[in-house]
Design a protein around this motif. Structure first.
Motif: not given
Length: 471
Positions: A424, A40, A37, A416-418
């Motif tokens: 995720i 994020g 990831s 995912d940039d969350t």
């Protein structure tokens, strides 16, 4: 009567039997690959101190603008969802009442990616076997709340359970990175790194810009009243971020505009910015100049650049005034890249030492602008569908529009940039399924050999992101 919650093992795969079988075969080897990831907005404090998440509403509803923007669009007040106000005026504080309100409106998410992610979390993380609706709201709340009180549901345990190999957070140059230092000092083996997001000290229109510059100067140990000192300040902070594991920068500018001014002109522009007597056009020019300066610095320190332009942030003035930034009122805007990026690319686009990852939420530019740019310039790569298009349909459209010109290997896997930590693995699973579905169609149509499709599926799930972000 409650209804069963059951995840279809073939979800998102093609309906046609032969193509579905190919997608299944492609998906099986990549399903459980470790998660990278690389960008994020999760909170590094979670992993620094490993405290239990407070309650189901605080974890899954109150901070998630994907959730509350949908409810707000249907007339549910943000106050009723516990979203904090700027002035500290009262909002709902009973997490069970917030959860019940969410359950009453859960039908609004039918057909949306949020429903895919949330149902995955409910079924796979918490083992819930019935659907969320008003009649099951308390059962959901009590099951999740009880789980959150156990060690197995602390942040570090979930990080390991999810198979996360690396997680990048995003911090401003004015952040001390104390949480990242605490993670390192803790001896925990999870790899959590930061990313350099200089918008607060690169965007003259950013709220509190002057105050941010003061903090920036103190942390950087430089006199930022001169342009040379200001640039050295960035170099110093970038070096500190790299010590905390950063391999990337991130830029959330209103547009993709870049500039490459003569040094005297850049110094004069910076002086105007410091005085605060700049025009809107000069603010845009300064942001554009600084993107080119960031590219120059990336050649020196190896940091990968990410550009996330084209969003009218905080569009709803009333919500901004009452609740502050990032409350679900960000709206996509048309974005141009070919002319906008030319000054930066004229100077650095042919240098393979630079990696500039371009994102968009203006899908019209995939085939016309972004794929041709990435399919030519050694420095350019395409980021995956982002934000409003981090969806099954958005992923399919991206592959259809970008692959014919940029191929697979000028893209960078999934990102995912969350802020929603528990989503995720769900988001990565959606991306892996959609990529396998796209590849299966190519195989079924005789456009790709199946052994090649297996290689591409692994690259898209794991290899490309490690290479692109220099991990």
């Amino acid at each position: 009567m409650t209804r069963t919650l059951q995840l279809d093992p073939d979800r998102l795969f093609p309906a046609e039997p032969r193509t579905r079988d190919i997608a299944r075969a492609l998906y099986a080897p990549v399903r459980d690959l470790p998660i990278i990831s690389p960008h994020g907005h999760t909170d590094p404090a979670w992993f620094a101190y490993d405290e239990p998440f407070p309650d189901p509403a605080a974890l899954l509803i109150v901070p998630d603008h994907y959730v509350f923007r949908m409810l707000y669009s249907q007339g549910v007040p943000l106050e009723a969802l516990g979203v904090p106000t700027v002035d500290g005026s009262p909002t709902e504080t009973d997490p069970r009442r917030i959860w019940r309100l969410f359950a009453e409106h859960y039908h609004l998410f039918r057909g949306t990616p949020s429903r895919l992610w949330l149902d995955w979390v409910f079924a796979e993380v918490f083992g819930l076997g019935v659907r969320l609706e008003p009649a099951t709201a308390d059962h959901y709340y009590e099951t999740i709340d009880a789980a959150l009180r156990t060690d197995a549901f602390r942040p570090r345990a979930l990080f390991e359970r999810f198979g996360i190999e690396l997680l990048a957070t995003t911090e401003s140059p004015t952040d001390s990175l104390d949480h990242h230092r605490a993670i390192r000092a803790s001896g925990w083996g999870g790899r959590v790194v930061t990313a350099y997001r200089p918008d607060p000290v690169m965007d003259p229109d950013f709220p509190g810009f002057a105050q941010h510059l003061e903090t920036f100067a103190a942390l950087a140990g430089e006199d930022v009243l001169t342009f040379a000192g200001y640039l050295r300040g960035h170099e110093n902070r970038r070096a500190w971020f790299r010590e905390m594991g950063a391999t990337s920068t991130d830029h959330g500018h209103p547009s993709a505009f870049t500039a490459d001014l003569p040094r005297a002109d850049a110094e004069a522009l910076y002086a105007k910015v410091l005085r605060g007597d700049f025009t809107a056009a000069e603010a845009e020019l300064f942001r554009g100049q600084m993107l080119t300066e960031m590219a120059r610095m990336s050649l020196d320190d190896g940091m990968v650049m990410q550009l996330h332009p084209g969003v009218h942030r905080n569009h709803n003035e009333a919500v901004l005034a009452r609740f502050g930034r990032d409350k679900g009122a960000d709206i996509p805007a048309a974005t141009e890249y070919v002319r906008a990026l030319k000054p930066l690319l004229d100077r650095f686009g042919n240098d393979p030492r630079l990696t500039l990852i371009l994102f968009t939420i203006d899908e019209d530019v995939y085939a016309r602008e972004l794929a041709p740019l990435a399919g030519h310039y050694p420095a350019v790569r395409l980021g995956p569908p982002w934000w409003f298009h981090d969806t099954p349909e958005g992923m399919r459209r991206f592959r259809e529009r970008a692959t014919e010109t940029a191929g697979f290997y000028n893209t960078v896997g999934f990102n995912d940039d969350t802020r929603a930590f528990l989503s995720i693995p769900a988001r990565h699973d959606v991306a892996r399924r959609m990529d396998c579905a796209f590849l299966a169609r190519l195989v079924a149509e005789g456009r790709l050999e199946e052994d090649e499709a297996h290689e591409v599926a692994r690259a898209l799930a794991y290899d490309l992101v490690k290479a692109a972000y220099r991990l």
